[in-house]
Design an enzyme around this catalytic site. Structure first.
Site, PDB file in Angstrom:
ATOM      1  N   ASP A  15       2.119  11.094   1.922  1.00  0.00           N
ATOM      2  CA  ASP A  15       1.327  10.424   2.956  1.00  0.00           C
ATOM      3  C   ASP A  15       0.346  11.369   3.637  1.00  0.00           C
ATOM      4  O   ASP A  15       0.550  12.582   3.673  1.00  0.00           O
ATOM      5  CB  ASP A  15       2.238   9.822   4.024  1.00  0.00           C
ATOM      6  N   LYS A  16      -0.676  10.794   4.210  1.00  0.00           N
ATOM      7  CA  LYS A  16      -1.697  11.554   4.929  1.00  0.00           C
ATOM      8  C   LYS A  16      -1.090  12.498   5.964  1.00  0.00           C
ATOM      9  O   LYS A  16      -1.436  13.681   6.022  1.00  0.00           O
ATOM     10  CB  LYS A  16      -2.655  10.581   5.625  1.00  0.00           C
TER      11      LYS A  16
END
Length: 349
Positions: free
Chosen positions: A161-162
């Site tokens: 994830d970011k």
């Protein structure tokens, strides 16, 4: 028949960032509607939509009738209200090389292992067309005539994830991507994450099993479903206790599978969301006292690590060419280390 469309905000992805954009379509059956499978009903009424897109929506649990999730064999009746979320076809977008710093842990002719900082999107997608890890890789390998970042046979093997930091492997050759991809598929890689979670799950280790699929009440989240429900994809997370801080715990999570938001959704499902994970409720004070000094302490913790406290700490796999096992470890980044230090000091007072 009535139809309407609206965009659902882009969603950040795979266990990784997928950054998908969904098209929301609503169709109401006429009073003379004969019994018809919902997938065929949608195909007949959505002239610009392929059977494949509809089938994918059905498999993902994205078709609902009268606000209840249904399978593709549901038979539509008169006045039924059918809603469906369809993923937009991939954008015809060429990935451009960008001069973005990379923390390269290891590199040879076959692969690169990088340590991704929190805040960096892994792959361009809806709303994030530049400034990603892939753009940075394209720049790093711009003089390599054998590597084309726009060729799907090379590049990212997996994602995170970011706002998750940590280790990722990128394949520089088609052979490397194939062999590494098989290892991830066959679950022979080793991946361990460090996470600070709210509360104490009890014991020193545990196993969480539950299918992961899109949350029907909030398309920006993933939800955990009973394995026998046939909703979502099977997922298993193993956790072990590293350190107890009373109101929070530092745990290590080992993945058997690599689903979108797997650790975040699994830990939230057992009542212990990741610290400061806004999407899963971890940005609230879930454990502890109500006095002002404690609230100020938690605020200081949130400021020290302004994202979910999750770090992809270790990565192990068999080298695609030499067959030699390789292990990599990334220490906690500064923000998570500061967070852990705050809790260490708090438990001493």
């Amino acid at each position: 028949m009535n139809t309407d469309n609206k965009d659902i905000p882009n969603y950040g992805s795979q266990e990784e960032e997928e950054n998908l954009l969904y098209e929301h379509i609503r169709v109401q059956a006429d009073k003379g509607q004969s019994l018809l499978r919902v997938d065929k009903f949608l195909y007949l009424h959505l002239s610009d939509t392929s059977r494949n897109r509809i089938q994918k929506a059905a498999e993902a649990g994205f078709i609902r009738v009268n606000d209840k999730q249904v399978k593709s064999n549901y038979r539509v009746k008169p006045f039924d209200v059918v809603t469906v979320w369809l993923d937009y076809p991939p954008y015809d977008t060429t990935i451009e090389a960008e001069d973005i710093p990379l923390n390269i842990v290891y590199e040879d002719n076959e692969l690169i292992v990088v340590n991704k900082p929190a805040g960096m999107v892994v792959h361009p997608g809806c709303g994030n067309f530049n400034g990603t890890l892939v753009n940075a890789i394209a720049w790093h390998l711009k003089d390599n005539a054998q590597f084309d970042i726009n060729n799907p046979e090379v590049g990212l093997v997996h994602r995170i994830d970011k706002d998750t930091s940590g280790l990722l492997v990128i394949a520089k050759t088609a052979n490397a991507k194939t062999k590494l991809g098989l290892q991830f598929f066959n679950k022979t890689t080793s991946r361990r994450y460090n996470a600070l979670i709210w509360g104490d799950p009890g014991g020193n280790e545990g196993r969480i099993e539950g299918n992961i699929g899109r949350d029907p009440k909030n398309r920006l989240r993933m939800a955990v479903f009973d394995p026998i429900s046939n909703i979502g994809k099977p997922a298993v997370t193993h956790w072990s206790m590293l350190r107890r801080y009373g109101h929070c715990s530092l745990v290590e999570c080992r993945l058997e599978t690599g689903r979108t938001h797997q650790i975040r959704a699994h830990m939230a499902s057992i009542g212990h969301p990741l610290f400061n994970d806004e999407r899963y409720g971890g940005e609230q004070i879930l454990r502890g006292t109500t006095d002002n000094s404690y609230r100020l302490f938690i605020r200081k913790c949130f400021e020290a690590c302004p994202r979910q406290a999750l770090h992809a700490r270790t990565l192990g796999f068999c080298h695609p060419k030499t067959d030699k096992w390789m292990d990599f470890t990334s220490p906690l980044p500064d923000d998570m280390q500061q967070l852990v230090d705050l809790w260490e000091n708090y438990t001493k007072t």
